[in-house]
Design a protein around this motif. Structure first.
Motif, short mmCIF file in Angstrom:
data_model
loop_
_atom_site.label_atom_id
_atom_site.label_comp_id
_atom_site.label_asym_id
_atom_site.label_seq_id
_atom_site.Cartn_x
_atom_site.Cartn_y
_atom_site.Cartn_z
N VAL A 53 0.75 -1.19 -0.08
CA VAL A 53 -0.14 0.00 0.11
C VAL A 53 0.91 1.22 0.02
CG1 VAL A 53 -1.76 1.20 1.48
CG2 VAL A 53 -1.97 -1.18 0.91
N SER A 56 2.15 1.67 -3.40
CA SER A 56 1.06 2.13 -4.29
C SER A 56 0.76 3.36 -4.14
CB SER A 56 0.11 1.30 -4.10
OG SER A 56 -1.29 1.68 -4.91
N ASP A 57 0.95 3.82 -2.72
CA ASP A 57 0.38 5.46 -2.82
C ASP A 57 1.30 6.42 -2.84
OD1 ASP A 57 -2.18 4.47 -2.10
OD2 ASP A 57 -1.79 4.71 0.16
N ARG A 61 1.62 5.95 -7.40
CA ARG A 61 0.89 7.05 -7.78
C ARG A 61 1.30 8.18 -8.04
NH1 ARG A 61 -3.06 6.93 -3.47
NH2 ARG A 61 -4.06 5.35 -4.81
N ASP A 107 -5.92 -1.84 -7.12
CA ASP A 107 -5.87 -1.06 -5.58
C ASP A 107 -7.20 -1.58 -4.81
OD1 ASP A 107 -3.89 0.46 -6.20
OD2 ASP A 107 -4.69 2.58 -6.35
N ARG A 137 -5.35 -10.09 -7.96
CA ARG A 137 -4.60 -8.77 -8.01
C ARG A 137 -2.98 -9.26 -8.79
NH1 ARG A 137 -0.18 -6.72 -5.60
NH2 ARG A 137 -0.13 -4.33 -5.40
#
Length: 165
Positions: A53, A56-57, A61, A107, A137
């Motif tokens: 996470v 990803s964030d 991103r 996500d 996923r």
């Protein structure tokens, strides 16, 4: 609109390469953590999902939003435009498809599994929904990687480019 100078275009290309590297590197890092995950230790799985996470964030991103911003600069302030060449249009479509998959599939599955881990505890590792989400996923991240590689190939080869006479 005023078009960018040649030196500005070179700097834009550098920024674009850095942001795409963040984006693709983040996806690959996430995959490495995900595939190293054995799903046999609750604590390791929970920590790994939290790391995924964060990647990803923070990394993916940033790279994706930055790449999109640079693409708009290319479209508005360079002679290339958005759809002047067919290969550019295909890149746009693939990038939007990849982004859609990332936001609305990858996500969502990742966050759903993190929620299951946090609420169900160790039992989540045997939950059919968790296992299904984990497998899906993995499959959709693989699709994202393939799309990215196709975009790279299109960027270099520029198929469908009009030949100069």
């Amino acid at each position: 609109m005023k078009k960018m100078s040649a030196p500005a275009m070179k700097w834009l290309k550098i920024v674009h390469i850095v942001l795409v590297s963040l984006f693709f590197g983040g996806i690959l890092s996430s995959v490495a953590v995900n595939f190293a995950l054995g799903l046999n230790s609750y604590e390791d799985t929970l920590k790994s999902y939290k790391v995924i996470v964060l990647i990803s964030d923070g990394v993916i991103r940033t790279g994706a939003v930055g790449t999109l911003a640079v693409a708009f600069v290319y479209g508005f302030f360079t002679p290339w435009g958005f759809f002047r060449h067919r290969w550019l249009a295909v890149k746009w479509i693939l990038f939007l498809l990849q982004t859609f998959i990332g936001i609305f599939v990858v996500d969502k599955l990742m966050l759903a599994n993190l929620y299951l881990l946090e609420t169900m505890g160790p039992e989540a590792l045997e939950d059919p929904g968790f296992l299904r989400n984990h497998g899906l996923r993995n499959a959709f991240v693989f699709i994202q990687i393939v799309l990215t590689l196709v975009i790279f190939v299109i960027s270099v080869i520029k198929p469908w480019k009009k030949k100069r006479k």
